[in-house]
Motif scaffolding. Structure first.
Motif, short mmCIF file in Angstrom:
data_model
loop_
_atom_site.label_atom_id
_atom_site.label_comp_id
_atom_site.label_asym_id
_atom_site.label_seq_id
_atom_site.Cartn_x
_atom_site.Cartn_y
_atom_site.Cartn_z
N VAL A 1 6.02 3.44 0.13
CA VAL A 1 5.42 2.13 -0.15
C VAL A 1 5.55 1.32 1.12
O VAL A 1 6.64 1.15 1.66
CB VAL A 1 6.13 1.43 -1.33
N MET A 2 4.40 0.83 1.63
CA MET A 2 4.38 0.10 2.89
C MET A 2 4.14 -1.38 2.64
O MET A 2 3.46 -1.76 1.68
CB MET A 2 3.26 0.65 3.78
N ARG A 3 4.71 -2.20 3.51
CA ARG A 3 4.52 -3.65 3.42
C ARG A 3 4.25 -4.21 4.80
O ARG A 3 4.59 -3.60 5.81
CB ARG A 3 5.77 -4.32 2.84
N ARG A 4 3.61 -5.40 4.82
CA ARG A 4 3.39 -6.08 6.09
C ARG A 4 4.63 -6.88 6.45
O ARG A 4 5.41 -7.24 5.58
CB ARG A 4 2.18 -7.00 5.99
N ARG A 5 4.80 -7.17 7.71
CA ARG A 5 5.97 -7.93 8.16
C ARG A 5 5.68 -9.42 8.11
O ARG A 5 4.54 -9.85 8.25
CB ARG A 5 6.33 -7.54 9.58
N LYS B 1 0.86 -1.18 0.00
CA LYS B 1 0.00 0.00 0.00
C LYS B 1 0.90 1.23 0.00
O LYS B 1 2.04 1.17 0.43
CB LYS B 1 -0.89 0.03 1.25
N VAL B 2 0.36 2.35 -0.46
CA VAL B 2 1.13 3.59 -0.45
C VAL B 2 0.57 4.49 0.64
O VAL B 2 -0.65 4.70 0.70
CB VAL B 2 1.07 4.28 -1.84
N ARG C 1 6.85 0.71 -7.51
CA ARG C 1 6.12 1.75 -8.24
C ARG C 1 5.80 1.30 -9.66
O ARG C 1 4.78 1.67 -10.22
CB ARG C 1 6.93 3.03 -8.28
N ARG C 2 6.68 0.49 -10.24
CA ARG C 2 6.42 -0.03 -11.58
C ARG C 2 5.33 -1.09 -11.55
O ARG C 2 4.53 -1.21 -12.47
CB ARG C 2 7.69 -0.63 -12.17
N LEU C 3 5.29 -1.87 -10.47
CA LEU C 3 4.28 -2.93 -10.35
C LEU C 3 2.90 -2.39 -10.02
O LEU C 3 1.90 -2.94 -10.45
CB LEU C 3 4.71 -3.93 -9.26
N ALA D 1 2.99 -2.05 10.02
CA ALA D 1 3.54 -2.07 8.66
C ALA D 1 4.89 -1.37 8.65
O ALA D 1 5.18 -0.56 9.52
CB ALA D 1 2.58 -1.36 7.72
N GLU D 2 5.69 -1.71 7.67
CA GLU D 2 7.04 -1.14 7.55
C GLU D 2 7.19 -0.59 6.14
O GLU D 2 6.63 -1.12 5.19
CB GLU D 2 8.06 -2.26 7.78
#
Length: 65
Positions: free
Chosen positions: A22-26, A15-16, A59-61, A47-48
């Motif tokens: 750009v954030m991701r789950r651990r 998620k942005v 960003r490309r994906l 989130a990290e």
């Protein structure tokens, strides 16, 4: 120019944030939770942000997020 297709797998995982990161789950929070401390599990909930190098790829994906 035609629209770029979003990689749906990436859209579900990343998620942005409002600031544009750009954030991701651990990871490491799906099983064998009894051996992990309460503090560790609590930190894994948050989130990290993805590293700046990987954010470029993400960003490309996910171009329209």
């Amino acid at each position: 120019m035609p629209k770029i297709k979003t990689k749906r797998g990436a859209a579900k995982r990343f998620k942005v944030s409002k600031s544009g990161k750009v954030m991701r789950r651990r990871g490491f929070k799906s099983h064998i939770l009894s051996t992990k401390s309460r503090k560790r599990k609590r930190r894994l909930r948050q989130a990290e942000s993805v590293s700046s190098y990987e954010a470029k790829t993400m960003r490309r994906l996910i171009p329209y997020m």
